[in-house]
Design a protein around this motif. Structure first.
Motif, PDB file in Angstrom:
ATOM      1  N   ALA A 165      61.215  30.427  67.899  1.00 56.33           N
ATOM      2  CA  ALA A 165      62.331  29.479  67.799  1.00 56.33           C
ATOM      3  C   ALA A 165      62.525  28.812  69.155  1.00 56.33           C
ATOM      4  O   ALA A 165      63.301  29.285  69.988  1.00 56.33           O
ATOM      5  N   HIS A 166      61.787  27.734  69.403  1.00 60.51           N
ATOM      6  CA  HIS A 166      61.827  27.016  70.676  1.00 60.51           C
ATOM      7  C   HIS A 166      61.792  25.506  70.409  1.00 60.51           C
ATOM      8  O   HIS A 166      61.277  25.070  69.376  1.00 60.51           O
ATOM      9  N   PRO A 167      62.286  24.724  71.346  1.00 59.67           N
ATOM     10  CA  PRO A 167      62.092  23.274  71.258  1.00 59.67           C
ATOM     11  C   PRO A 167      60.600  22.938  71.328  1.00 59.67           C
ATOM     12  O   PRO A 167      59.787  23.708  71.865  1.00 59.67           O
ATOM     13  N   PHE A 168      60.248  21.774  70.830  1.00 57.95           N
ATOM     14  CA  PHE A 168      58.849  21.368  70.732  1.00 57.95           C
ATOM     15  C   PHE A 168      58.158  21.359  72.091  1.00 57.95           C
ATOM     16  O   PHE A 168      57.030  21.847  72.239  1.00 57.95           O
ATOM     17  N   ALA A 169      58.818  20.801  73.108  1.00 60.72           N
ATOM     18  CA  ALA A 169      58.205  20.713  74.436  1.00 60.72           C
ATOM     19  C   ALA A 169      57.883  22.101  74.989  1.00 60.72           C
ATOM     20  O   ALA A 169      56.829  22.304  75.616  1.00 60.72           O
TER      21      ALA A 169
ATOM     22  N   HIS B 134      69.010  26.579  85.647  1.00 58.40           N
ATOM     23  CA  HIS B 134      70.011  25.843  84.876  1.00 58.40           C
ATOM     24  C   HIS B 134      69.451  24.565  84.253  1.00 58.40           C
ATOM     25  O   HIS B 134      69.732  24.267  83.079  1.00 58.40           O
ATOM     26  N   PHE B 135      68.650  23.798  85.020  1.00 59.09           N
ATOM     27  CA  PHE B 135      68.180  22.496  84.526  1.00 59.09           C
ATOM     28  C   PHE B 135      67.353  22.669  83.257  1.00 59.09           C
ATOM     29  O   PHE B 135      67.609  22.024  82.229  1.00 59.09           O
ATOM     30  N   LEU B 136      66.320  23.549  83.302  1.00 63.73           N
ATOM     31  CA  LEU B 136      65.464  23.737  82.130  1.00 63.73           C
ATOM     32  C   LEU B 136      66.156  24.571  81.055  1.00 63.73           C
ATOM     33  O   LEU B 136      65.950  24.359  79.858  1.00 63.73           O
ATOM     34  N   TYR B 137      66.982  25.511  81.483  1.00 65.58           N
ATOM     35  CA  TYR B 137      67.668  26.366  80.506  1.00 65.58           C
ATOM     36  C   TYR B 137      68.596  25.552  79.618  1.00 65.58           C
ATOM     37  O   TYR B 137      68.591  25.701  78.395  1.00 65.58           O
ATOM     38  N   SER B 138      69.399  24.696  80.223  1.00 65.06           N
ATOM     39  CA  SER B 138      70.369  23.931  79.439  1.00 65.06           C
ATOM     40  C   SER B 138      69.689  22.932  78.517  1.00 65.06           C
ATOM     41  O   SER B 138      70.246  22.556  77.484  1.00 65.06           O
ATOM     42  N   ARG B 139      68.478  22.497  78.858  1.00 70.19           N
ATOM     43  CA  ARG B 139      67.785  21.481  78.057  1.00 70.19           C
ATOM     44  C   ARG B 139      66.816  22.063  77.033  1.00 70.19           C
ATOM     45  O   ARG B 139      66.508  21.414  76.043  1.00 70.19           O
ATOM     46  N   TYR B 140      66.322  23.274  77.300  1.00 68.62           N
ATOM     47  CA  TYR B 140      65.299  23.831  76.423  1.00 68.62           C
ATOM     48  C   TYR B 140      65.547  25.301  76.054  1.00 68.62           C
ATOM     49  O   TYR B 140      65.844  25.623  74.899  1.00 68.62           O
ATOM     50  N   HIS B 141      65.447  26.193  77.020  1.00 62.39           N
ATOM     51  CA  HIS B 141      65.327  27.617  76.711  1.00 62.39           C
ATOM     52  C   HIS B 141      66.599  28.229  76.140  1.00 62.39           C
ATOM     53  O   HIS B 141      66.542  29.295  75.501  1.00 62.39           O
TER      54      HIS B 141
ATOM     55  N   MET C  44      73.219  27.102  72.053  1.00 59.51           N
ATOM     56  CA  MET C  44      72.104  26.181  71.935  1.00 59.51           C
ATOM     57  C   MET C  44      72.189  25.137  73.045  1.00 59.51           C
ATOM     58  O   MET C  44      73.234  24.949  73.659  1.00 59.51           O
ATOM     59  N   ALA C  45      71.060  24.485  73.291  1.00 59.06           N
ATOM     60  CA  ALA C  45      70.985  23.523  74.388  1.00 59.06           C
ATOM     61  C   ALA C  45      72.090  22.486  74.277  1.00 59.06           C
ATOM     62  O   ALA C  45      72.205  21.780  73.274  1.00 59.06           O
ATOM     63  N   SER C  46      72.917  22.421  75.313  1.00 51.10           N
ATOM     64  CA  SER C  46      74.015  21.448  75.327  1.00 51.10           C
ATOM     65  C   SER C  46      73.543  20.076  75.791  1.00 51.10           C
ATOM     66  O   SER C  46      74.194  19.075  75.533  1.00 51.10           O
ATOM     67  N   GLN C  47      72.405  20.053  76.485  1.00 52.86           N
ATOM     68  CA  GLN C  47      71.842  18.800  76.976  1.00 52.86           C
ATOM     69  C   GLN C  47      70.369  18.740  76.568  1.00 52.86           C
ATOM     70  O   GLN C  47      69.480  18.919  77.406  1.00 52.86           O
ATOM     71  N   PRO C  48      70.072  18.530  75.298  1.00 53.45           N
ATOM     72  CA  PRO C  48      68.678  18.570  74.837  1.00 53.45           C
ATOM     73  C   PRO C  48      67.791  17.631  75.652  1.00 53.45           C
ATOM     74  O   PRO C  48      68.123  16.474  75.884  1.00 53.45           O
ATOM     75  N   GLY C  49      66.655  18.171  76.090  1.00 56.34           N
ATOM     76  CA  GLY C  49      65.717  17.373  76.866  1.00 56.34           C
ATOM     77  C   GLY C  49      64.779  16.589  75.972  1.00 56.34           C
ATOM     78  O   GLY C  49      64.864  16.631  74.739  1.00 56.34           O
ATOM     79  N   ILE C  50      63.838  15.890  76.606  1.00 60.45           N
ATOM     80  CA  ILE C  50      62.869  15.099  75.837  1.00 60.45           C
ATOM     81  C   ILE C  50      61.964  16.043  75.053  1.00 60.45           C
ATOM     82  O   ILE C  50      61.709  17.176  75.460  1.00 60.45           O
ATOM     83  N   LEU C  51      61.485  15.577  73.933  1.00 63.33           N
ATOM     84  CA  LEU C  51      60.613  16.351  73.051  1.00 63.33           C
ATOM     85  C   LEU C  51      61.253  17.671  72.612  1.00 63.33           C
ATOM     86  O   LEU C  51      60.584  18.692  72.471  1.00 63.33           O
ATOM     87  N   THR C  52      62.555  17.628  72.392  1.00 61.83           N
ATOM     88  CA  THR C  52      63.230  18.817  71.859  1.00 61.83           C
ATOM     89  C   THR C  52      62.880  19.017  70.391  1.00 61.83           C
ATOM     90  O   THR C  52      62.521  20.117  69.955  1.00 61.83           O
TER      91      THR C  52
END
Length: 627
Positions: free
Chosen positions: A184-188, A161-168, A10-18
């Motif tokens: 099964a995805h983050p909100f953003a 890597h940037f978007l993958y680690s935060r979202y996908h 799972m995302a180790s660095q959740p981004g905004i609107l996760t």
């Protein structure tokens, strides 16, 4: 079997609107739809002019989408349990079920958006015709062009890597997919997908070519293809691609998308693989995986555990039912009462056409394990329907025999003494059986005995005397523990069934701190127990908890080893990864290679079976004992 050399978490660095905005509301998130529900009902009931059919269909469509997705979930889990055309062998785990439990959020979000669209754009969104061919064609063209093209490149960007680690990475935590994995995805990330799928919808609205068919049909298409791509079994017949070769570029198969979850950097397309072919990202093993999956036969189980439904609502607690309910101990849920049309339909179907069905599969120590369910309820077992129930059990035993299973264990009331003499009926009727039929009584007794504190000097035995209670009584005597009985008739009855000398004593009090309770006892006796008493059941069903100042053990059960795979549901009322003694007994029987039945009056040495079970990695189910 497909496997991956990499593991994605799972995302180790959740981004905004996760997180979804209504996450703190839990199940009460549906309350947010209340204003729309009330407004729609009032409009559809009171409108004196011509009703807007498209608007009135929003809520029924949301319900239909929920049902549609649930059908895919049930079918996918059933097919995966059977093994036929299964793509990935690895099992589901509780962590994945929990992560994907909010799959309905996507449907709620689209419901809010549709209601807002009809409210804010009445000129173009209201009074849509049922069908317009030009609008349907426009939706198809815009999906095949802009939507699929933009999704392909957006999806590839999500693997940076940037978007993958935060979202996908949240989505790719599920190596083994099931239909609800699709959403099964983050909100953003979901917002981005909704924006993409809105392109055809708003294009038809603003060109005034929209229709009920194009709006709702497109939503159904998205749900159908999402579920299809994540169902983990192959269902496209090879003949279809032989007749229509170009179809391979227009519609992905479950195995095509499954490779994206196992190989990670291939097969990026949404539903149409053509862009993977254009840009050279099709996995080299796509065709081979497709053909191997199609050829895969049903699994041949080594051990079958035969259980049955308990209450009418227990159908929703099965692994084939509601995933979130199945992954937690079975408890009454008030909202299931509103499911009565479906419940009644399942009951009627099971009664008329019912036969035993596969509910769950597991693997352990090179054994293929399956749980089969008899479509009958506890009350039907207790209300004189023994003929029909025994017929279903016999058919299950013979089917397991033909599948080359080594052991079949009888769970819950399938081995009731009054029904079939603890399974002895089937052994007498089919003396040539190669499969060994196990009632699990010896292990159930062993677990109950080993749940009693070492310092115990006396226990109170309550409930119907059966082979489990007899084995417990004998074992306790060897431990110098006195077994107390409340009346002389019970003592006489117990003595008549015992072949060994047992330390029994009559008592007129309820002072014993340890109560061993089975079926058929007066549960109101709990109110006379001393404060702090411990109730240890030796029956298949737990006693009703009537005291808050006493302690209740689980029914005989143990914790499965970590190597026990595909554990994503709870067995009835037991906690996660706990398995009933009757189910474990069949597994241990096969592992030990014991070539005998455990039916009728036959019992094993409970010390021997206890040590064998521990040796194979099963552990006692922890229980906080107050002293």
């Amino acid at each position: 079997m497909i496997c991956s050399n990499e593991t994605y978490y799972m995302a180790s660095q959740p981004g905004i609107l996760t997180d979804w905005p209504w996450k703190p509301l839990g199940s009460f998130k549906y309350v947010l739809m209340a204003p729309w529900v009330v407004q729609t009902i009032i409009y559809c009931v009171t409108a004196s002019h011509e009703r807007d059919l498209a608007y009135c269909l929003i809520l029924p469509m949301l319900m239909a989408r929920l049902v549609h997705n649930q059908i895919w979930i049930s079918v996918s889990r059933h097919r995966s349990a059977q093994g036929k055309s299964r793509i990935i062998d690895r099992g589901l785990e509780f962590s994945q079920v929990d992560r994907e439990s909010n799959w309905d959020d996507y449907i709620l979000l689209t419901g809010h958006i549709m209601c807002l669209a009809y409210t804010m754009l009445p000129e173009v969104a209201s009074h849509l015709p049922v069908w317009r061919a030009d609008g349907v064609v426009l939706v198809a063209l815009l999906h095949a062009g802009p939507v699929e093209f933009l999704y392909y490149w957006f999806h590839r960007a999500l693997h940076h890597h940037f978007l993958y680690s935060r979202y996908h990475s949240h989505h790719h935590s599920s190596i083994v997919t099931q239909p609800i994995t699709a959403v099964a995805h983050p909100f953003a990330e979901v917002l981005a997908y909704v924006a993409l799928f809105a392109i055809p919808q708003f294009a038809t609205l603003f060109t005034k070519t929209a229709s009920i068919a194009s709006v709702y049909g497109y939503l159904f298409y998205i749900d159908f293809m999402n579920n299809l791509g994540h169902c983990n079994f192959e269902l496209f017949p090879k003949k279809l691609f032989s007749l229509f070769p170009f179809l391979k570029y227009l519609a992905y198969t479950p195995s095509f998308h499954s490779l994206h979850h196992t190989k990670f950097r291939t097969n990026y397309s949404l539903f149409m693989p053509i862009y993977d072919y254009i840009y050279g990202t099709v996995d080299d093993s796509t065709d081979e995986t497709y053909e191997m999956s199609l050829k895969r036969p049903k699994d041949s189980p080594d051990v079958v555990h035969l259980t049955h439904l308990t209450t009418p609502y227990s159908i929703y607690h099965l692994p084939l039912g509601f995933a979130s309910l199945a992954s937690n101990p079975q408890t009454a849920k008030w909202y299931l009462r509103f499911m009565w049309p479906f419940t009644f339909g399942f009951i009627a179907t099971g009664w008329i056409f019912g036969r035993t069905f596969v509910s769950e599969r597991n693997t352990f120590s090179k054994l293929n394990l399956q749980s089969w369910v008899v479509p009958r309820f506890t009350k039907q077992y207790l209300k004189g329907q023994s003929t029909s129930v025994n017929k279903l059990i016999e058919e299950a035993i013979l089917e397991a025999e033909s599948s080359a299973a080594k052991v079949l264990s009888l769970g819950l009331l399938n081995q009731q003494e009054e029904l079939n003499g603890n399974g002895q009926l089937y052994i007498h009727k089919f003396p040539e059986l190669k499969i060994k039929v196990i009632d699990g009584s010896s292990l159930a007794a062993a677990i109950a005995v080993n749940s009693i504190p070492e310092s115990t000097s006396q226990v109170l035995l309550r409930g119907k005397f059966n082979k489990v209670s007899l084995a417990i009584s004998i074992a306790l005597t060897k431990r110098n523990v006195q077994v107390a009985i409340l009346n002389k008739d019970e003592m006489t009855k117990l003595h008549s069934r015992l072949k060994a000398k047992v330390d029994l004593t009559l008592t007129a009090t309820f002072d014993a701190k340890i109560w061993l309770v089975g079926d058929g006892w007066d549960e109101n006796e709990q109110m006379r127990a001393a404060k702090g008493s411990i109730f240890i059941p030796f029956s298949q069903f737990p006693p009703k908890k009537m005291r808050k100042d006493c302690f209740y053990h689980y029914t005989p059960a143990m914790i499965a080893p970590s190597s026990f795979t595909n554990t994503h549901s709870c067995e009835n009322w037991l906690p996660r990864r706990a398995m009933s003694a009757w189910r474990i007994a069949g597994i241990v029987h096969a592992l030990e290679g014991w070539n005998v039945h455990e039916c009728g009056s036959t019992t094993f040495n409970i010390t021997q079976i206890w040590h064998a079970t521990i040796r194979h990695g099963f552990q006692p189910l922890e229980f906080d004992i107050p002293f």
